[in-house]
Scaffold this motif. Sequence first.
Motif, PDB file in Angstrom:
ATOM      1  N   LEU A  74       0.840  -1.201   0.000  1.00 32.23           N
ATOM      2  CA  LEU A  74       0.000   0.000   0.000  1.00 32.23           C
ATOM      3  C   LEU A  74       0.877   1.254   0.000  1.00 32.23           C
ATOM      4  N   ALA A  75       1.967   1.203   0.755  1.00 35.96           N
ATOM      5  CA  ALA A  75       2.897   2.340   0.793  1.00 35.96           C
ATOM      6  C   ALA A  75       3.458   2.593  -0.607  1.00 35.96           C
ATOM      7  N   HIS A  76       3.716   1.496  -1.356  1.00 34.32           N
ATOM      8  CA  HIS A  76       4.240   1.585  -2.727  1.00 34.32           C
ATOM      9  C   HIS A  76       3.213   2.131  -3.703  1.00 34.32           C
ATOM     10  N   SER A  77       1.931   1.838  -3.441  1.00 29.36           N
ATOM     11  CA  SER A  77       0.894   2.206  -4.415  1.00 29.36           C
ATOM     12  C   SER A  77       0.198   3.500  -4.005  1.00 29.36           C
ATOM     13  N   GLY A  78       0.881   4.313  -3.206  1.00 28.84           N
ATOM     14  CA  GLY A  78       0.367   5.642  -2.864  1.00 28.84           C
ATOM     15  C   GLY A  78      -0.910   5.596  -2.032  1.00 28.84           C
ATOM     16  N   GLY A  79      -1.101   4.518  -1.287  1.00 26.53           N
ATOM     17  CA  GLY A  79      -2.270   4.429  -0.410  1.00 26.53           C
ATOM     18  C   GLY A  79      -3.553   4.078  -1.140  1.00 26.53           C
ATOM     19  N   ASP A  80      -3.444   3.647  -2.406  1.00 23.65           N
ATOM     20  CA  ASP A  80      -4.622   3.334  -3.211  1.00 23.65           C
ATOM     21  C   ASP A  80      -5.021   1.870  -2.995  1.00 23.65           C
TER      22      ASP A  80
END
Length: 171
Positions: A74-80
């Motif tokens: 989630l951190a990698h995907s900008g919280g999306d």
Amino acid sequence: MADAGEPVPAFKDRLVFDDAAGELRDGARRYLLLRPDALMAMFRLLPPDTRALTLGALEQAVHQQGSDSARAYLAHSGGDVEMLLTIIERTSPQLGWGTWRFEADGDRLRLEVRNSPFAHAFGLSEQPVCHAVKGMLRGLADLWLGRPAQSSELQCSAQHHATCTFEARAA
Ligand SMILES: [Zn+2]
């Protein structure tokens, strides 16, 4: 949609086989190749009451570890979170966890798994046996709902169904 930034490399491309250390790692997270029949035979060997308890413990353990992994994605995907679910659908086959399809249904998150290694390795069962998937789904649903979730396996291919189906909702 949040900006995803750098695309997340596929799990199989991130996985490091460190022969010198005798480790498989995705970043700091260590993985283990274990035949699913070895894992599931352990549960089959236990008396039914103990089997139910230990499968429940596996669900809790995967929920804990799966939540850590999911938060890292989630951190990698900008919280999306929607993108997180897409990443999980892409990653599950690479982990050998079957093919996963998520479907949002109001405030419920449904999951269909084809070719679950847990059901395949366990063989026929009166009860669902994919507690590891159930735990992972609960961790994802915690993030998807933004509050603690509960999850259940509605039907399992170990019960002669074509696929395993799961549902998560607020606890
Ligand atoms: Zn199942």
